[in-house]
Write a protein that holds these residues in place. Structure first.
Motif, mmCIF file in Angstrom:
data_model
loop_
_atom_site.group_PDB
_atom_site.id
_atom_site.type_symbol
_atom_site.label_atom_id
_atom_site.label_comp_id
_atom_site.label_asym_id
_atom_site.label_seq_id
_atom_site.Cartn_x
_atom_site.Cartn_y
_atom_site.Cartn_z
ATOM 1 N N ASP A 1 0.823 -1.214 0.000
ATOM 2 C CA ASP A 1 0.000 0.000 0.000
ATOM 3 C C ASP A 1 0.854 1.259 0.000
ATOM 4 N N GLY A 2 2.081 1.148 0.503
ATOM 5 C CA GLY A 2 2.979 2.289 0.577
ATOM 6 C C GLY A 2 4.230 1.913 1.337
ATOM 7 N N ILE A 3 5.058 2.918 1.622
ATOM 8 C CA ILE A 3 6.261 2.709 2.421
ATOM 9 C C ILE A 3 6.455 3.938 3.297
ATOM 10 N N SER B 1 4.758 7.138 1.543
ATOM 11 C CA SER B 1 4.822 7.309 0.094
ATOM 12 C C SER B 1 3.957 6.231 -0.529
ATOM 13 N N VAL B 2 3.067 6.632 -1.421
ATOM 14 C CA VAL B 2 2.181 5.653 -2.052
ATOM 15 C C VAL B 2 2.660 5.254 -3.444
ATOM 16 N N GLU B 3 3.470 6.080 -4.059
ATOM 17 C CA GLU B 3 4.079 5.732 -5.344
ATOM 18 C C GLU B 3 5.436 5.118 -5.044
ATOM 19 N N VAL B 4 5.409 3.827 -4.770
ATOM 20 C CA VAL B 4 6.603 3.128 -4.298
ATOM 21 C C VAL B 4 7.349 2.509 -5.477
ATOM 22 N N ILE C 1 16.953 6.764 -3.147
ATOM 23 C CA ILE C 1 16.106 5.829 -2.399
ATOM 24 C C ILE C 1 17.021 4.930 -1.573
ATOM 25 N N ARG C 2 16.635 4.676 -0.331
ATOM 26 C CA ARG C 2 17.433 3.790 0.514
ATOM 27 C C ARG C 2 16.812 2.422 0.716
ATOM 28 N N HIS C 3 15.547 2.264 0.346
ATOM 29 C CA HIS C 3 14.849 0.990 0.543
ATOM 30 C C HIS C 3 13.985 0.666 -0.666
ATOM 31 N N LEU C 4 14.084 -0.570 -1.122
ATOM 32 C CA LEU C 4 13.285 -1.034 -2.248
ATOM 33 C C LEU C 4 12.549 -2.316 -1.870
ATOM 34 N N PRO C 5 11.230 -2.263 -1.811
ATOM 35 C CA PRO C 5 10.500 -3.506 -1.616
ATOM 36 C C PRO C 5 10.672 -4.401 -2.841
ATOM 37 N N VAL C 6 10.787 -5.685 -2.600
ATOM 38 C CA VAL C 6 10.869 -6.669 -3.672
ATOM 39 C C VAL C 6 9.477 -7.266 -3.807
#
Length: 146
Positions: A48-50, A77-80, A101-106
């Motif tokens: 849903d976001g980060i 942030s919703v545009e992840v 960016i320091r974090h990227l969801p996989v």
């Protein structure tokens, strides 16, 4: 090398938080887990976001301590930007640097969360690669190739 290589070594644990949770809850979870960002997910699998430490600090700077009573959804942030397990490490380094960016969801092909990669994970992995290459070159120069 790809994202899956890093996830295989570090694990695919992802810290999530419900977007309806308070920022105080997010701060507590970040501290307990030792992470710099949480995936906001109402069901624990969809993205849903980060929300990052930086998002929370910005909210605190504007609203003071009252910010801790607001919901994660108000600052996340919703545009992840995400990545896939097949993405190459070199492309992640470029993307994270260019976009700051320091974090990227996989995410998997269905959009479900399958891991989280931080810039620290990428740097650690790259340093290990360089150390291994250096050792191999040293052995080659010394004639220790068998």
């Amino acid at each position: 090398m790809n994202v899956q290589t890093i996830l295989s070594a570090k694990g695919s644990d992802v810290a999530t938080i419900d977007p309806a949770a308070t920022l105080a809850d997010a701060v507590s979870t970040l501290r307990e887990r030792g992470f710099g960002a949480l995936v906001a997910s109402a069901d624990g699998t969809s993205l849903d976001g980060i929300v990052s430490e930086r998002d929370i600090v910005r909210s605190l700077a504007v609203d003071g301590p009252a910010a801790l009573d607001t919901t994660v959804s108000t600052v996340m942030s919703v545009e992840v930007i995400t990545c896939r397990s097949s993405d190459r490490i070199e492309s992640l380094m470029s993307m994270m640097t260019e976009r700051r960016i320091r974090h990227l969801p996989v995410v998997d092909d269905g959009g479900a969360i399958s891991g989280m990669i931080s810039i620290g994970d990428v740097v650690k992995f790259r340093l290990q690669q360089l150390e291994q290459e250096n050792s191999q070159l040293h052995d080659y120069i010394q004639g220790n190739v068998g």
